[in-house]
Scaffold this active site. Structure first.
Site, short mmCIF file in Angstrom:
data_model
loop_
_atom_site.label_atom_id
_atom_site.label_comp_id
_atom_site.label_asym_id
_atom_site.label_seq_id
_atom_site.Cartn_x
_atom_site.Cartn_y
_atom_site.Cartn_z
N THR A 1 40.39 -17.18 59.89
CA THR A 1 41.32 -17.58 58.84
C THR A 1 41.46 -16.49 57.78
O THR A 1 42.57 -16.02 57.49
CB THR A 1 40.80 -18.87 58.16
OG1 THR A 1 40.59 -19.84 59.18
CG2 THR A 1 41.81 -19.41 57.17
N VAL A 2 40.34 -16.06 57.20
CA VAL A 2 40.41 -15.12 56.08
C VAL A 2 40.83 -13.73 56.55
O VAL A 2 41.68 -13.08 55.93
CB VAL A 2 39.06 -15.07 55.33
CG1 VAL A 2 39.08 -13.99 54.26
CG2 VAL A 2 38.76 -16.43 54.69
N LYS B 1 29.38 -15.06 50.62
CA LYS B 1 28.53 -15.51 49.50
C LYS B 1 27.07 -15.64 49.89
O LYS B 1 26.17 -15.28 49.13
CB LYS B 1 29.04 -16.82 48.93
CG LYS B 1 29.16 -17.90 49.99
CD LYS B 1 30.01 -19.08 49.58
CE LYS B 1 30.19 -20.00 50.76
NZ LYS B 1 31.46 -19.83 51.47
N VAL C 1 33.11 -15.47 45.31
CA VAL C 1 33.06 -16.56 44.32
C VAL C 1 34.48 -16.89 43.86
O VAL C 1 35.24 -16.00 43.48
CB VAL C 1 32.24 -16.15 43.06
CG1 VAL C 1 32.20 -17.30 42.06
CG2 VAL C 1 30.84 -15.73 43.45
N GLY D 1 37.12 -17.87 45.46
CA GLY D 1 38.26 -17.54 46.33
C GLY D 1 39.14 -16.47 45.73
O GLY D 1 38.71 -15.34 45.50
N GLU E 1 34.36 -29.90 55.91
CA GLU E 1 34.06 -29.53 57.29
C GLU E 1 33.40 -30.69 58.04
O GLU E 1 32.92 -31.65 57.43
CB GLU E 1 33.14 -28.31 57.29
CG GLU E 1 33.82 -27.12 56.61
CD GLU E 1 33.10 -25.81 56.86
OE1 GLU E 1 32.60 -25.61 57.99
OE2 GLU E 1 33.05 -24.99 55.94
N LYS F 1 27.01 -19.15 45.04
CA LYS F 1 27.99 -18.57 44.12
C LYS F 1 27.41 -18.42 42.72
O LYS F 1 27.65 -17.42 42.04
CB LYS F 1 29.25 -19.44 44.11
CG LYS F 1 30.01 -19.36 45.44
CD LYS F 1 31.07 -20.45 45.57
CE LYS F 1 31.87 -20.31 46.86
NZ LYS F 1 32.72 -21.51 47.11
#
Lengths: 429, 429
Positions: free
Chosen positions: B15-16, B107, B134, B136, B192, B207
C-alpha cells in the site's frame, strides 16, 4: 563538537527581537548542539541606544548604525525584525548581497518584495528564510516547502490574523457588536491603537500572498488578493451563522484549480470544520494536497516568544547550512506565474441578508431575479415580523459564479420592497 | 537545472510503497524542480514478482533479492516500507553502511533500533529520515527537529492511532459498546483482522517513543513507556466523560519536568481541548514548548497517499542534501539519557468508577480511605438507585501521585460494600 561560533546581527530589538535574544540565550546549549555551532548575537541595531530595552543585553552590542552590522565581518546571519518596507528592504538586500543569510519576520516586505529578495539570496548563494512572517510560531512555510513538497497543493485556507479572530470570537460568545469588542480588544492589547491593517484585512492579505506563492509554486502579486475586512459584520450575521450551522471567521483563502483564487474575507464555515473550532487569538492554517488529503497547523499567531520561536528555528536552519556549505538548499519555489482568476469567475456560495418590506410576493420577486441569473438557492430564512415595517430575508445560495450574483443583486437592489442589501458573506464548505 | 538524476531503491511495494511510487511519478516535474534532480525509482524489492501490484510499474524494476538493490551502484536513496523488524533492520543497516541515505516509515523498527540506525547514518555521513513513522502524512518530526528547535519542549501529547480514535468516536456518537464498534471497524477496513497492536496501545507506544526522544532530546527505551489499551472502555465511561465535560481519547503523552513521563492510555480530556475535537481516523499531535507555547499538528494518520506524502517529503530532503553535499545535516538529537519517572511518582487526576452497595455511609468510607492516602476529590457523581442492588459511584480526583491512589484503592477494594473497581481512567487538563 568543536568551539565553532556563528555570529548574528540583530536588526531591531523590540518585542520580537527581544524574544529572539531570550531564546538564543535561554536554550543556548541545546541550540548549539543542534546547530553545530554556538550562535552568538554580535551586534544589535536599535533606533536609540539610550532607550530602555525589554531584555537585558550587553550594551556594547548596541548600535544605531546599520553600517556597523554590515561591516562586522564576523557576522554570518542577519535577523531582520524591524517591520515595514523602509528601511527593512534596504537592510535585507544589502545583507544578502554581502553574503549573509537573512531571517525575516516581515510579512509586508516579503509579500511586496519577496521576488527581489529571494533572487538576491540565490545570486549570492545564501539563505533567505521567513517562517515567522505567517502564523507567528506555527511551522507552515517550512512544512509546505519541505515536508509536503511531494504534493500538489489545491487549497490553503487560514485564520492568520489573531486580532480579528479574537473580535469575531467575542462577538459570537457575547453577542456583542463589532465596535464594542474592538474597543475591549484595544484595552487588552489584542488590537492596536490604529487597527486598520488587521480589521480591513491587509495583514491577512500579505500572509495569503506569501502562503499562496509557496503552496501553488507561483509568483503572487499582492494586488491580486481580493480583500474584505470585518468592520461591517453585525451581531445579526453571527446569529444567523449559528442558526445555519456555521461559524463566522475571517479567512485567507487560496485555491488552485484552473488558475488560482486569492481572497481574504469574512466567511461562513461549517461548525464541524477544523478551522471553525479555532478561537480567540489563535491562528491555524488548513491545507489540501493531492497526496496528504487535508491537514491543519494550529498555534499562536503572534507574540514575542512564539514569533521568536519561528525565527530561531530559521536561524538554526541557516546555521546548519553554513556548517555544511549548503546555503541555498531551500530556495524560491515560485516556478510559475499562474493566472489569478477574475473575481466574476470565482465560484462560491453566498449568505445574503436583505431588509425587505413584510408583504407577500417579495420572496418570489427576489428568488425570481436570482434564478434568472443562474443563482440557485439552498435555503431561506424568513422569521416573523418585527415591529418596524421591514423584516430580514436571509438566503444561502448554492455554489455559483460571483459575477452572476452581482448581476442579480443589481436588480434586486432596485426592487421597491427591498430596502437594503444588509449583508453579503461567502460560505465555504 | 541540468539533467541530474538521483536513483531510488524502493524496499516493499504494498500500500505505502505504491503511494510513494505514484507521487514520484504524478508530481515528477515539481518534485524535480524542488530536489534539483530528477528522482527515479531504479529497483523495487518485492516478495514475489509474479504477484500483482496495486500500482503500474515497469516490471524490469522488480527484484526479489535485496542484494540487487544494494549492488545497484546508481542508487543513492533507499526507501524502506516493508514494516516490522526483520528483515527491515538488516536491509536498512546495510543500506546506510553502503553510503545510501535511507527513508523509513517503520515505527517499530525506529522505536526499537533507532539508536543503532541513527549511529550508522552518522558514521557513514548519510541521512536517516522517518517522518512517516508518526502521524502518517502529518509533518511532526521535521517541525520538532527544525522549526521548533529553539524550544525546550515540555509536553508532547497525541492522538497517534487512527483505529482506536475511530472506535472511541463511534462509541461516543452511537452509544455503542467496544466489541460492536471494533467489528464494524474491521468490516470497513479501519481495523485489522488482528487488531492487537492498535487496541492494546503498542502502535501508539512506538510512536510516543519516537516523538519523545526527539522532543526531549533523550534516548527513550520502548520498555519505559507505560501502556494501557482501550479494550476495557465501556459506554458507561463515555457517558460519564460527557457528563463531566470531557471527551475520552487514547492519548500518547510525554512530559518533561524533573525527569520525563511516557504513557499511552485512555484519557479524559476537557471537551474544549484542541485534541478533544479530533475525531474519526484523524491524528493530531499537540505540543507545548517554552517559546511557542502550544501548537497542534492535525491530519491523516495513515493511508497510502498521506504516508506516501511524508516519505516523498523525506526523499526530497535527502536529495537536496545529496545535491549540496550536506548529508547528515539533520542528525540524531538524543543528546541525553534522561531519567524516566517511576509510575508511582507520576502525578495525574483520575476518574474512578466503583460499583457499590446502595446504602448510607459508603461514600464516607471511600472518601475517607482516599483522604488518608493524600488523594483529594474534585467531584463525585452518585446517580439514583438502579434495579439491582449495586449503584455506580463516580469520583474525579485532583492532581495526585499515582502511588498514593494505588494504596488507597487496595484498601477500597476490600470494603464489604464495594463490589468492583469498574474503571480507572486518567484525566488530563
Amino acid at each position: 563538537m568543536d568551539n565553532k561560533e556563528i555570529k548574528i546581527g540583530l536588526l531591531g530589538c523590540g518585542t520580537v527581537g527581544s524574544g529572539v535574544y531570550k531564546i538564543l540565550e535561554g536554550n543556548a546549549d541545546s541550540i548549539s548542539k543542534k546547530s553545530g555551532a554556538k550562535l552568538v548575537v554580535n551586534k544589535i541595531l536599535v533606533k536609540d541606544k539610550t532607550e530602555p530595552l525589554v531584555v537585558d543585553v550587553n550594551k556594547d552590542l548596541l548600535t544605531e548604525n546599520f553600517e556597523d552590522v554590515l561591516n562586522d565581518s564576523e557576522i554570518e546571519i542577519v535577523v531582520e525584525v524591524i517591520g515595514g518596507v523602509n528601511p527593512a528592504r534596504d537592510f535585507v538586500l544589502r545583507s544578502l548581497k554581502s553574503g549573509r543569510s537573512v531571517i525575516s519576520a516581515n510579512k509586508e516586505l516579503i509579500a511586496k518584495h519577496g521576488e527581489e529578495l529571494l533572487a538576491a539570496a540565490e545570486e549570492n548563494e545564501v539563505d533567505f528564510y521567513f517562517e515567522a512572517s505567517v502564523g507567528g510560531g506555527i511551522p507552515i512555510i517550512s512544512p509546505l516547502k519541505e515536508d509536503l513538497a511531494g504534493n500538489k497543493i489545491t487549497k490553503v485556507m487560514g485564520i492568520v490574523n489573531g486580532t480579528t479572530n479574537y473580535i469575531l470570537t467575542k462577538m459570537d460568545q457575547e453577542g456583542a457588536e463589532f465596535d464594542t469588542v474592538l474597543k475591549k480588544a484595544q484595552e487588552l492589547g489584542y488590537a492596536e491603537a490604529d487597527p486598520t491593517s488587521d480589521i480591513e484585512g491587509y495583514d491577512a492579505a500579505y500572509k495569503l500572498a506569501i502562503l499562496a506563492s509557496i503552496a501553488f509554486e507561483s509568483r503572487v502579486n499582492i494586488d491580486d488578493v481580493y480583500m474584505e475586512g470585518i468592520t461591517k459584520i453585525t451581531k445579526e450575521d453571527i446569529t444567523y451563522a449559528r442558526e445555519l450551522g456555521y461559524k463566522l471567521k475571517l479567512l485567507a483563502i487560496g485555491k488552485q484549480n484552473e488558475g488560482i483564487e486569492l481572497r481574504v474575507h469574512p466567511t461562513f464555515l461549517p461548525k464541524e470544520h477544523p478551522l471553525a473550532k479555532v478561537d480567540d487569538v489563535f491562528n491555524a492554517i488548513f491545507i489540501e494536497g493531492d497526496a496528504i488529503g487535508e491537514a491543519m497547523f494550529y498555534g499562536p499567531g503572534a507574540g514575542q516568544m512564539p514569533t521568536g520561536s519561528a525565527i530561531v528555528g530559521d536561524v538554526i536552519a541557516a546555521a546548519r547550512n553554513i556548517n555544511y556549505g549548503a546555503q541555498g538548499r531551500i530556495a524560491c519555489t515560485c516556478f510559475d506565474q499562474k493566472e489569478v482568476k477574475n473575481r466574476e469567475e470565482v465560484e462560491s456560495s453566498f449568505y445574503i441578508r436583505l431588509d425587505v418590506i413584510d408583504k407577500p410576493g417579495v420572496l418570489g420577486e427576489v428568488t425570481g431575479l436570482l434564478g434568472n441569473n443562474q443563482v440557485s438557492i439552498e435555503s431561506v430564512i424568513q422569521h416573523g415580523r418585527s415591529d418596524n415595517s421591514t423584516v430580514p430575508l436571509v438566503l444561502v445560495t448554492h455554489q455559483i459564479k460571483e459575477g452572476n450574483l452581482q448581476k442579480a443583486l443589481e436588480k434586486i437592489k432596485s426592487l421597491e420592497d427591498v430596502k437594503e442589501i444588509a449583508s453579503l458573506i461567502r460560505v465555504e464548505e
